[in-house]
Each structure stands twice: as structure tokens, then as C-alpha cells.
Write an enzyme that holds these catalytic residues in place. Structure first.
Site, short mmCIF file in Angstrom:
data_model
loop_
_atom_site.label_atom_id
_atom_site.label_comp_id
_atom_site.label_asym_id
_atom_site.label_seq_id
_atom_site.Cartn_x
_atom_site.Cartn_y
_atom_site.Cartn_z
CD GLU A 225 3.89 3.24 2.24
OE1 GLU A 225 4.68 2.84 3.18
OE2 GLU A 225 2.31 3.67 2.13
CD GLU B 155 -1.14 1.39 1.21
OE1 GLU B 155 -0.78 1.94 2.76
OE2 GLU B 155 -0.32 0.44 1.36
C1 BGP Z 1 1.39 1.80 4.74
C2 BGP Z 1 1.11 0.78 4.56
C3 BGP Z 1 0.58 -0.26 4.58
C4 BGP Z 1 -0.52 0.52 5.44
C5 BGP Z 1 -0.55 0.90 5.74
C6 BGP Z 1 -1.42 2.47 7.25
O1 BGP Z 1 2.98 3.23 4.23
O2 BGP Z 1 2.29 0.45 2.67
O3 BGP Z 1 0.65 -1.64 4.61
O4 BGP Z 1 -0.14 0.10 7.10
O5 BGP Z 1 0.66 2.16 5.53
O6 BGP Z 1 -0.51 2.85 8.14
P1 BGP Z 1 -0.69 2.37 9.70
O7 BGP Z 1 -1.17 0.83 9.64
O8 BGP Z 1 -0.02 2.46 9.99
O9 BGP Z 1 -1.97 3.15 10.19
#
Ligand code: BGP
Length: 473
Positions: A164, A369
Site C-alpha cells: 500500500e 487483501e
Molecule cells: C490494509 C493494511 C493491513 C490491514 C488492513 C485492515 O490497509 O495493509 O495491514 O491492517 O488494511 O485494516 P484495519 O486493520 O485498519 O482494519
């Protein structure tokens, strides 16, 4: 006419993802140096990263459970400061040993490691020297890449550069990777950092092709289709610009080695153009990804935002746009449901996004993801009935199938997350895993692993290569 489905490719990479600082724990054990995540101010009410899910001590058990689900791949990240405690210089033999163990354990079950080189956890020692604002960090990244390819490239063939990168630039202060205190021109600083990351990425991609026989590498931004709030041409202009700022700026550079024209014009307006040295553009054009990986949680919707109109901006995080007079403002899409944390849920937008990315770049796509954060409940009979997660994933996989029907070349799907882990902002309250980790925010309990209902459902999905999505367990 009836829709004719194409099958998921026979070698489709079903799996799931984690990141080092959110899952490993052992944050200062066996020679690991601190990362920015270990030294940042932790949001009140959430835990620090010292123990996380303790995968450092549970990797065998975790990978065995992934194998039981039938994973073809496991996306994890390498902690830069576990491997190279100061970010440059001495390599930590215990770090090499740990990732060798993880890779070998995956291969034992036929699970292909999909390795993120860097996921939000810059070594604190590099941050002290200016972090990504210092061009030497890009050199350090290339050194880090070399150490990884040398040590693991004989067995790990699938690599992701920077998780990201677009969110590090658009929401760095929210993620905890950029401190704007005392910085005069924040956009300029962020886009200069971004330029150094782009250089680092291009060099790492070229190096992977030189050093890893049969190695494949790609970027891993967070991409989402951007909808206009209406069919008013002004709203469409706003949506096009925001999509360029949020999405295409990063992928145009990774794939074509060019800076997106609309974003360069926007940066010029903000006195935020990056300084580009002689030779940089050649370097940027020299890294060629083999595939595009991206994280998808939601779509974004924006409207035109004429100068002088009352503000509609709000806090921004990874998923939400922040408005800017003269350009665009966020718009709540009335057609979408939201998660408990206000993230819009848009499975059809997933198909739209896949088609947009494939049309622009024509490279195979792997999703790194996608998933639903929720308050899961461990019942008295030791089950976790996460039907809401199954439904979320079902609906996204259905749309991925439709994208395959449309002709998108899909390579794999790795939802977030394989195992419960610490959320970016919400600690252990917001869980994503197929595997429950028995701990609370502050009570570490026994860290026991318990398969959730979604674990057994996903196992069935993988066994049928995406044909059986029914929640009939
Ligand atoms: C993405 C990241 C992850 C993860 C996910 C969920 O942006 O790459 O590391 O954390 O988001 O986000 P959150 O944990 O804030 O729900």
C-alpha cells in the site's frame, strides 16, 4: 441468455495474508531491531505490538492450519528490522533462520510463499535518519532486497515490493508512518518520499529478475474503483481525478515507468512536484512487474467540490477520501452497506475494479487483501460462528468469478487475514482471520488457535477450486 462461467485457473493461488508487525510479536527478540511500529504512539485502548499473535513462536501450528485449509500460497511479510536490525549493515542470523523456517514450513505442505518485502514497518534506525524522506532509505531498501533474494530466492519465487505505497502517501499520518509535525509543505514531503519509494521499487523489481531464477515480483497498492456521485460531468471529472490520485499514479509508474499526467498537474498546483534527478526516469522505467497485486476492501465515491463551497471533508484513513476544495469531496454511496467500522461493502465494485486494472495494465492479478473486520465471539462450546465473514467473502468471490468470465486474468486470491492479528487502528477488537487467536487487547490469555466457521467454509471453497461457495456447514 444464461451466463457462461469460466473455471478458476487450475493453478489458482488460494491463500490468505498477514503482515509481520501485526502477527509475529517477539518484537525485540533474537536480535530484532525496533521498527516504526514498535516506537510509535499506540492509540489509547489498543495494545502495542510486543506479542501480537505470537506467530514467531506459533508459525508451525499456523502453517499446519493453513495447510489443512488447503492453501496454495501464504502471503506474509518480512520484518526488515528482524533481518537487518539497523536497516542497513549487519544481517541478523536469527532473522535469516526464522524466515528460512517459515518458508521451509510452507514448502513442506506445497504452500508457495508470497513474500511482501515491506509492510508499514520501516526500521526505527532509518526513520531516525529521515525515513523515506532520505534518499539513502531507497538504497537501504535495495540492500534489504538483495539480502532477501540471496537468502530466500532459491525457494521463495513470488515477491511483493511495498504494501500500500499509495496509502503511505495518502494516509501516512493515520497509519503512523509519517509525522507531519513541523513540516511546512506536507504534500511535497509525502510525494518526495513516494518518489524515493518508486525508485526503490523499480530497482528491487529489476534485482529480483537478476537474482531469483524464475522469480516474479509486483507492486501491492490498495486499489478501488472511484464512482462519481452522479452523472453530472463535473462529478465524473472529480472521480477521474481522484482515481488518478488514489490508484493510477502508483500503477502507471510501476508498470509503464511514467508519472500520471493528471496527478502531476494537481501536484504542480500544490507546489508538491517531486524533485526528479537526472537518471531517475530511466531507473523508474527499468523495473517491470510480472503481475499486479492489490488490496481491495471497498470502492470510493466522490463529487465535485467547487471552490468556496462549505467543506464536506472528514478524517481520512486507508479507505476514505479526504475532500479538497476545487477538486473533489467524499460522498457516502447510499447503495452500499457498511461494516461495523463504517467501511463501505461493495462486492460488485470488486468486479468493476478488477476490470479497470486489467484493462489498463493487462497483467495477471492477485488479490493480496480483502476481508471483513468484525467483533468475533468465542462461544462457550469453543466455536466462532462468523457467518457474516463467510457472506462477505462469498459475495466477493462470486464477483471475482464474474471478472474471470469478463476475461480478467486472475492469478490468486489472498483475503485478509489468515490468522487473527492486530488491526492497524483497532487492536484485537477488529478481527479478520479464518483462525481465531485466543487473546484480548490486554489479556494475553493462552494465544490458542481455534478454527472459525469460515475456516471450514474456505477449505471447501479451495477444495472445489471456487465452485462450491455454499455456506451449508
Ligand atoms: C490494509 C493494511 C493491513 C490491514 C488492513 C485492515 O490497509 O495493509 O495491514 O491492517 O488494511 O485494516 P484495519 O486493520 O485498519 O482494519
Amino acid at each position: 441468455m444464461a451466463k457462461i462461467h469460466r473455471d478458476f485457473p487450475a493453478d489458482f493461488l488460494w491463500g490468505a495474508s498477514t503482515s509481520a508487525y501485526q502477527v509475529e510479536g517477539a518484537s525485540l527478540e533474537d536480535g530484532k531491531g525496533p521498527s516504526v511500529q514498535d516506537v510509535k504512539v499506540i492509540p489509547p485502548g489498543t495494545p502495542d505490538f510486543k506479542v501480537a499473535s505470537d506467530q514467531y513462536h506459533h508459525y508451525k501450528e499456523d502453517i499446519a492450519l493453513m495447510a489443512e485449509m488447503g492453501f496454495k500460497t501464504y502471503r506474509f511479510s518480512i520484518s526488515w528490522s528482524r533481518l537487518i536490525p539497523d536497516g542497513v549493515g549487519a544481517v541478523n542470523p536469527k532473522g535469516v533462520e526464522y524466515y528460512n523456517n517459515v518458508i521451509n514450513e510452507c514448502l513442506k505442505y506445497g504452500i508457495q510463499p508470497l513474500v511482501t518485502m515491506y509492510h508499514f514497518d520501516l526500521p526505527a534506525a532509518l526513520q531516525e535518519k529521515g525515513g523515506w524522506g532520505n534518499p539513502e532509505t531507497a538504497d537501504a531498501f535495495v540492500y534489504f532486497a538483495k539480502v532477501m533474494f540471496e537468502n530466500f530466492g532459491d525457494r521463495a519465487k513470488l515477491w511483493l515490493t511495498i504494501n500500500e505505497q499509495n496509502m503511505l502517501t495518502l494516509a501516512g499520518p493515520a497509519i503512523g508512518t509519517f509525522d507531519p509535525t513541523g513540516v511546512d509543505n506536507v504534500p511535497k514531503a509525502l510525494y518526495q518520499q513516494n518518489h524515493y519509494m518508486m525508485l526503490a521499487q523499480a530497482k528491487a523489481m529489476a534485482l529480483c529478475h537478476q537474482m531469483v531464477p524464475g522469480g516474479k515480483i509486483g507492486p501491492a497498492p490498495n486499489i478501488s474503483a472511484v464512482y462519481p456521485a452522479s452523472c453530472k460531468p463535473e462529478d465524473v471529472t472529480a472521480a477521474d481525478l481522484f482515481s488518478a490520485i488514489r490508484n493510477w499514479f502508483y500503477l502507471d509508474m510501476a508498470v509503464y515507468g511514467v508519472y500520471n499526467h493528471q496527478v502531476m498537474s494537481y501536484l504542480r498546483d500544490h507546489d508538491a512536484l517531486p524533485e526528479i534527478k537526472e537518471g531517475d526516469m530511466e531507473i523508474l522505467a527499468s523495473g517491470h512487474p510480472d503481475f499486479i497485486a492489490f488490496n481491495y476492501y471497498s470502492t470510493a465515491t466522490v463529487a465535485a467540490y467547487p471552490e468556496g463551497e462549505e467543506t464536506a471533508g472528514g478524517p481520512s484513513d486507508q479507505q476514505k477520501a479526504r475532500g479538497e476544495a476545487g477538486y473533489y469531496k467524499p460522498f457516502t454511496n447510499p447503495n452500499l452497506l457498511k461494516t461495523e467500522w463504517g467501511w463501505e461493502i461493495d462486492p460488485i465494485g470488486f468486479r468493476n475494479t478488477l476490470n479497470q486494472v486489467y484493462s489498463r495494465y493487462r497483467l495477471p492479478i492477485i488479490i493480496t487483501e480483502n476481508g471483513l473486520g468484525a467483533h468475533d465471539k468465542l462461544e462457550e462450546d469453543c466455536t466462532i460462528r462468523d457467518d457474516y465473514r463467510i457472506e462477505y467473502l462469498q459475495r466477493h468471490i462470486e464477483q471475482m468469478q464474474l471478472a474471470i468470465d469478463d476475461g480478467v486474468q486472475m492469478m490468486g486470491y489472498c483475503p485478509w487475514s489468515a490468522v487473527d492479528l492486530i488491526s492497524t487502528h483497532e487492536g484485537f477488537d477488529k478481527r479478520y482471520g479464518f483462525i481465531y487467536v485466543n487473546r484480548g487487547n490486554f489479556d494475553l490469555k493462552d494465544l490458542r488457535r481455534i478454527p472459525k466457521k469460515s475456516f471450514y467454509w474456505y477449505k471447501k471453497v479451495i477444495a472445489s477450486n471456487g465452485k462450491d461457495l455454499a455456506n451449508d456447514l
